[in-house]
Design a protein around this motif. Sequence first.
Motif, mmCIF file in Angstrom:
data_model
loop_
_atom_site.group_PDB
_atom_site.id
_atom_site.type_symbol
_atom_site.label_atom_id
_atom_site.label_comp_id
_atom_site.label_asym_id
_atom_site.label_seq_id
_atom_site.Cartn_x
_atom_site.Cartn_y
_atom_site.Cartn_z
ATOM 1 N N MET A 136 0.812 -1.217 0.000
ATOM 2 C CA MET A 136 0.000 0.000 0.000
ATOM 3 C C MET A 136 0.847 1.270 0.000
ATOM 4 S SD MET A 136 -3.033 -0.801 -0.559
ATOM 5 C CE MET A 136 -4.257 0.420 -0.138
ATOM 6 N N GLN A 137 2.172 1.120 -0.165
ATOM 7 C CA GLN A 137 3.019 2.297 -0.332
ATOM 8 C C GLN A 137 3.537 2.410 -1.759
ATOM 9 O OE1 GLN A 137 5.595 1.196 2.809
ATOM 10 N NE2 GLN A 137 4.757 2.659 4.258
ATOM 11 N N MET A 138 3.112 1.464 -2.608
ATOM 12 C CA MET A 138 3.598 1.504 -3.984
ATOM 13 C C MET A 138 2.921 2.644 -4.744
ATOM 14 S SD MET A 138 3.764 -2.442 -5.182
ATOM 15 C CE MET A 138 2.015 -2.541 -5.471
ATOM 16 N N PRO A 139 3.652 3.233 -5.695
ATOM 17 C CA PRO A 139 3.003 4.230 -6.554
ATOM 18 C C PRO A 139 1.822 3.593 -7.294
ATOM 19 C CG PRO A 139 5.383 4.234 -6.875
ATOM 20 C CD PRO A 139 5.074 3.067 -5.997
ATOM 21 N N LEU A 140 0.831 4.394 -7.630
ATOM 22 C CA LEU A 140 -0.381 3.841 -8.235
ATOM 23 C C LEU A 140 -0.131 3.212 -9.602
ATOM 24 C CD1 LEU A 140 -3.009 3.985 -6.608
ATOM 25 C CD2 LEU A 140 -3.931 5.018 -8.666
ATOM 26 N N PHE A 141 0.885 3.727 -10.310
ATOM 27 C CA PHE A 141 1.186 3.124 -11.613
ATOM 28 C C PHE A 141 1.571 1.654 -11.438
ATOM 29 C CE2 PHE A 141 4.317 2.042 -14.966
ATOM 30 C CZ PHE A 141 3.503 2.184 -16.068
ATOM 31 N N VAL A 142 2.331 1.375 -10.370
ATOM 32 C CA VAL A 142 2.729 -0.008 -10.099
ATOM 33 C C VAL A 142 1.493 -0.842 -9.763
ATOM 34 C CG1 VAL A 142 4.201 -1.483 -8.680
ATOM 35 C CG2 VAL A 142 4.961 0.819 -9.280
ATOM 36 N N TRP A 143 0.641 -0.274 -8.935
ATOM 37 C CA TRP A 143 -0.589 -0.985 -8.565
ATOM 38 C C TRP A 143 -1.426 -1.334 -9.785
ATOM 39 C CZ3 TRP A 143 -2.679 -4.093 -5.462
ATOM 40 C CH2 TRP A 143 -2.423 -4.060 -4.087
ATOM 41 N N THR A 144 -1.657 -0.336 -10.645
ATOM 42 C CA THR A 144 -2.522 -0.611 -11.798
ATOM 43 C C THR A 144 -1.894 -1.686 -12.671
ATOM 44 O OG1 THR A 144 -1.548 1.236 -13.000
ATOM 45 C CG2 THR A 144 -3.628 1.647 -11.877
ATOM 46 N N TRP A 145 -0.548 -1.706 -12.742
ATOM 47 C CA TRP A 145 0.079 -2.725 -13.578
ATOM 48 C C TRP A 145 0.003 -4.113 -12.955
ATOM 49 C CZ3 TRP A 145 0.786 -4.869 -17.859
ATOM 50 C CH2 TRP A 145 0.882 -4.120 -19.019
ATOM 51 N N VAL A 146 0.064 -4.195 -11.637
ATOM 52 C CA VAL A 146 -0.102 -5.501 -10.986
ATOM 53 C C VAL A 146 -1.488 -6.052 -11.310
ATOM 54 C CG1 VAL A 146 -0.348 -6.655 -8.762
ATOM 55 C CG2 VAL A 146 1.527 -5.062 -9.137
ATOM 56 N N ILE A 147 -2.487 -5.181 -11.180
ATOM 57 C CA ILE A 147 -3.861 -5.631 -11.416
ATOM 58 C C ILE A 147 -4.063 -5.971 -12.892
ATOM 59 C CG2 ILE A 147 -6.271 -4.895 -11.319
ATOM 60 C CD1 ILE A 147 -5.386 -3.273 -8.762
ATOM 61 N N THR A 148 -3.498 -5.138 -13.772
ATOM 62 C CA THR A 148 -3.568 -5.432 -15.206
ATOM 63 C C THR A 148 -2.933 -6.784 -15.514
ATOM 64 O OG1 THR A 148 -3.417 -3.077 -15.663
ATOM 65 C CG2 THR A 148 -2.960 -4.552 -17.493
ATOM 66 N N SER A 149 -1.806 -7.073 -14.850
ATOM 67 C CA SER A 149 -1.119 -8.336 -15.100
ATOM 68 C C SER A 149 -2.008 -9.521 -14.743
ATOM 69 C CB SER A 149 0.178 -8.410 -14.293
ATOM 70 O OG SER A 149 1.016 -7.339 -14.651
ATOM 71 N N PHE A 150 -2.719 -9.391 -13.629
ATOM 72 C CA PHE A 150 -3.634 -10.481 -13.270
ATOM 73 C C PHE A 150 -4.743 -10.624 -14.314
ATOM 74 C CE2 PHE A 150 -1.784 -10.290 -8.966
ATOM 75 C CZ PHE A 150 -1.577 -11.652 -8.796
ATOM 76 N N LEU A 151 -5.221 -9.499 -14.806
ATOM 77 C CA LEU A 151 -6.238 -9.572 -15.867
ATOM 78 C C LEU A 151 -5.687 -10.303 -17.084
ATOM 79 C CD1 LEU A 151 -7.924 -6.035 -15.950
ATOM 80 C CD2 LEU A 151 -8.877 -8.163 -15.115
ATOM 81 N N LEU A 152 -4.445 -9.980 -17.450
ATOM 82 C CA LEU A 152 -3.825 -10.623 -18.616
ATOM 83 C C LEU A 152 -3.736 -12.130 -18.420
ATOM 84 C CD1 LEU A 152 -0.956 -8.082 -19.331
ATOM 85 C CD2 LEU A 152 -2.639 -8.826 -21.004
ATOM 86 N N ILE A 153 -3.256 -12.516 -17.244
ATOM 87 C CA ILE A 153 -3.046 -13.941 -17.005
ATOM 88 C C ILE A 153 -4.368 -14.690 -16.955
ATOM 89 C CG2 ILE A 153 -2.154 -15.612 -15.338
ATOM 90 C CD1 ILE A 153 -0.037 -13.569 -14.621
ATOM 91 N N ALA A 154 -5.417 -14.027 -16.479
ATOM 92 C CA ALA A 154 -6.701 -14.716 -16.368
ATOM 93 C C ALA A 154 -7.470 -14.724 -17.678
ATOM 94 C CB ALA A 154 -7.543 -14.059 -15.274
ATOM 95 N N SER A 155 -7.256 -13.737 -18.544
ATOM 96 C CA SER A 155 -8.124 -13.654 -19.721
ATOM 97 C C SER A 155 -7.464 -14.138 -21.006
ATOM 98 C CB SER A 155 -8.632 -12.223 -19.902
ATOM 99 O OG SER A 155 -7.581 -11.376 -20.295
ATOM 100 N N LEU A 156 -6.170 -13.871 -21.193
ATOM 101 C CA LEU A 156 -5.544 -14.242 -22.466
ATOM 102 C C LEU A 156 -5.531 -15.753 -22.729
ATOM 103 C CD1 LEU A 156 -2.726 -11.632 -22.950
ATOM 104 C CD2 LEU A 156 -4.500 -12.197 -24.579
ATOM 105 N N PRO A 157 -5.314 -16.595 -21.706
ATOM 106 C CA PRO A 157 -5.360 -18.032 -22.004
ATOM 107 C C PRO A 157 -6.729 -18.482 -22.522
ATOM 108 C CG PRO A 157 -4.306 -17.662 -19.888
ATOM 109 C CD PRO A 157 -4.885 -16.348 -20.322
ATOM 110 N N VAL A 158 -7.785 -17.809 -22.076
ATOM 111 C CA VAL A 158 -9.123 -18.172 -22.551
ATOM 112 C C VAL A 158 -9.248 -17.830 -24.043
ATOM 113 C CG1 VAL A 158 -11.587 -17.772 -22.252
ATOM 114 C CG2 VAL A 158 -10.097 -17.878 -20.263
ATOM 115 N N LEU A 159 -8.706 -16.666 -24.429
ATOM 116 C CA LEU A 159 -8.695 -16.311 -25.857
ATOM 117 C C LEU A 159 -7.880 -17.331 -26.643
ATOM 118 C CD1 LEU A 159 -9.240 -14.247 -28.204
ATOM 119 C CD2 LEU A 159 -6.989 -13.337 -27.695
ATOM 120 N N ALA A 160 -6.724 -17.701 -26.078
ATOM 121 C CA ALA A 160 -5.875 -18.685 -26.761
ATOM 122 C C ALA A 160 -6.664 -19.973 -26.989
ATOM 123 C CB ALA A 160 -4.621 -18.957 -25.936
ATOM 124 N N GLY A 161 -7.430 -20.396 -25.976
ATOM 125 C CA GLY A 161 -8.271 -21.583 -26.129
ATOM 126 C C GLY A 161 -9.301 -21.388 -27.226
ATOM 127 N N GLY A 162 -9.958 -20.236 -27.223
ATOM 128 C CA GLY A 162 -10.998 -19.951 -28.209
ATOM 129 C C GLY A 162 -10.471 -19.982 -29.636
#
Lengths: 531, 179
Positions: A190-216
């Motif tokens: 909770m002391q990280m700059p917000l840019f880092v935070w948004t990228w952590v969350i974006t990374s989780f989105l990538l890992i959760a959604s892109l494999p589904v596209l790959a499957g499709g």
Amino acid sequence: MSTLAHDDHHDHKPTGLKRWFFSTNHKDIGTLYLIFALTMFFVGGAMAMIIRAELFQPGLQFVDPQFYNSMVTVHALIMIFGAVMPAGVGLANWMIPLMIGAPDMALPRMNNMSFWILPFAFALLLSTLFMDGGAPAGGWTMYPPLVLQTGDAFPFLIFAVHFLGISSIMGAINIIATVFNMRAPGMTLMQMPLFVWTWVITSFLLIASLPVLAGGVTMLLTDKYFGTSFFDAAGGGDPVLFQHIFWFFGHPEVYILALPAFGIVSQIIPAFARKPLFGYASMVYATASIAILSFFVWAHHMFTVGLPIKGELFFMYATMLIAVPTGVKVFNWIATMWKGSMTFETPMLFSVAFVILFTIGGFSGLMLGITPVDFQYHDTYFVVAHFHYVLLTGAIFALMAAAYYWLPKWTGFMYDERLGKIHFWLSLISSNVLFFPQHFLGLAGMPRRIPDYNIQFADFNMISSIGGFAYGISQLLFVYIVIKCAMGGKKARARSWEGAKGLEWEVPSPAPFHTFETPPKLTKKVLESLY
Amino acid sequence: MDNKKGIKKTTARLVLFTVLMFGFGYALVPLYDVFCKITGLNGKTIRVTENLNKEVIVSNRSIKVQFDANINGDLPWTLTPNQRVMRVQPGKFYEAVYTVKNINDRDIVGQAIPSVSPQVASLYFKKAECFCFVNQLLKAGETKEMVVRFEVDKELPEDVAELTLSYTFFRVKKVAAIN
């Protein structure tokens, strides 16, 4: 204390081509990503110019409809996977280690690979332009059965998407591994700059959604060549299933494009308002809520396929719900500016424009999210106007802001502020001339992805095309500004902006090849200066 | 601080998560089928076995069933229902006939895909016999009369007074068993 993953630390830079091909340095790889993204921005932009030239007047002028549809399809794929995503990853590579006081990314070799996959993936995709049957023309959403009619280009499209997915997933894994394991001692999440935070969350989105596209897309491939019937009605499949799979990826994807932009303006607005970011914790939670909700709204892209009424209602309400955390963010940015000592250098101009124009795009998104009216707006230029407001005047404006904000840190020189401001105003005016009339076109019923249109749409299309050409040409000015800045200019100080906060401003400008090899000491005073 | 271990652990977990999500993409296929069965989402009808010994209890409602026929893409067949409309009483089995003709000079295999509208009615439309249960082979120039034997369930919601049964014939390139 800071012996880290990568063993072959050099004290000096490797030189020549080797430096770039074999680089494991986060700054070099970040630079590569950014240059690649800018290149692809112009390739995709050239396609947009062809589209706008064709639409300048009703009737068929320059290209045949098949090629027009190829342009629409490939423009989207390039801008999404080639420009906005790599630009975001490039910024993450450059800035995250600097912002959390780490010497490099956690997995430097994988970092190299995830970048170098990209040129090959786009070589595959762009080579289809020269093939029999032309480039993919079924839209970037790749709906079957239409996409299965693609000629020789089809497997190239599928494998290009696979490679792009693999590259992004590797980038995402790297970012999470870095942030979770390599923060300077004393820096809590909770002391990280917000840019880092948004990228952590974006990374989780990538890992959760892109494999589904790959499957499709793999299912598409086996449907075409290996006799499966996932989406083939004759064999017992259902083409609508693809749309569900695609948008299960596709909706999180739009936040993959948008969240890093949120992070960027959350760094820049406090710097030029000379006030700490208002509501830091609520920003983090809002970002996380948006990310989680994004997995439960996908069918709002499919209101017209024939969903049960309960389904339509669920997806409508869930979509409306996303407006709440997004509203929190917008109000926080405004509250940050409130009574601040604001100055309007180019990064701030782009950031303020982002807040206003992204919100306009958000509102038109809300309109599209209302099921009954979506039946009218679906597949019209209103949709085109909506997603270009959130992606061009949203994501791309934020990326431009980021480039101006951190250019002094990257090059060691200040860019030409006068030219930067000219670039901003040209971009702002031309992009609105380009996209605002498209709202009216859509409401009046002009369908998207068609090279010709009814005569009644002629005036607004001509205005829109003029805006398009102006925007396209204005971006050449950006290239000139970047090159000029890299070649020299006013020396940048370590803290290049008076109000800029964060560890990245503690290292000299330009940032040396190796930074934070011993982690910075995060005293209370230093931590306070992060915000 | 040796965080090599931590990085390895995080990476391994994330790679595992990626693989699981790839599997989830494929899991959506059976999940979608189940979802469609429950909600009637894709308008597919229900297959039943007719119990001839059972006493038939017929509802006195009268439901209008309309018949529709389509040919997909370039399949050189014609398909017409012999009856456009039938009045049926829920609970009783009826037979409808479609005429299909191969107007090409080659033998072709086709597959009919049913769809019932409104969607909610598809949950109550039950078929004991249908030409859509199997692939249909039509010789060059052949004409065939095909039967569908169906019942509208007595539980059909009160607000549904009419429904449409639509068939679309698709060319079967890959002859595979479906039901």
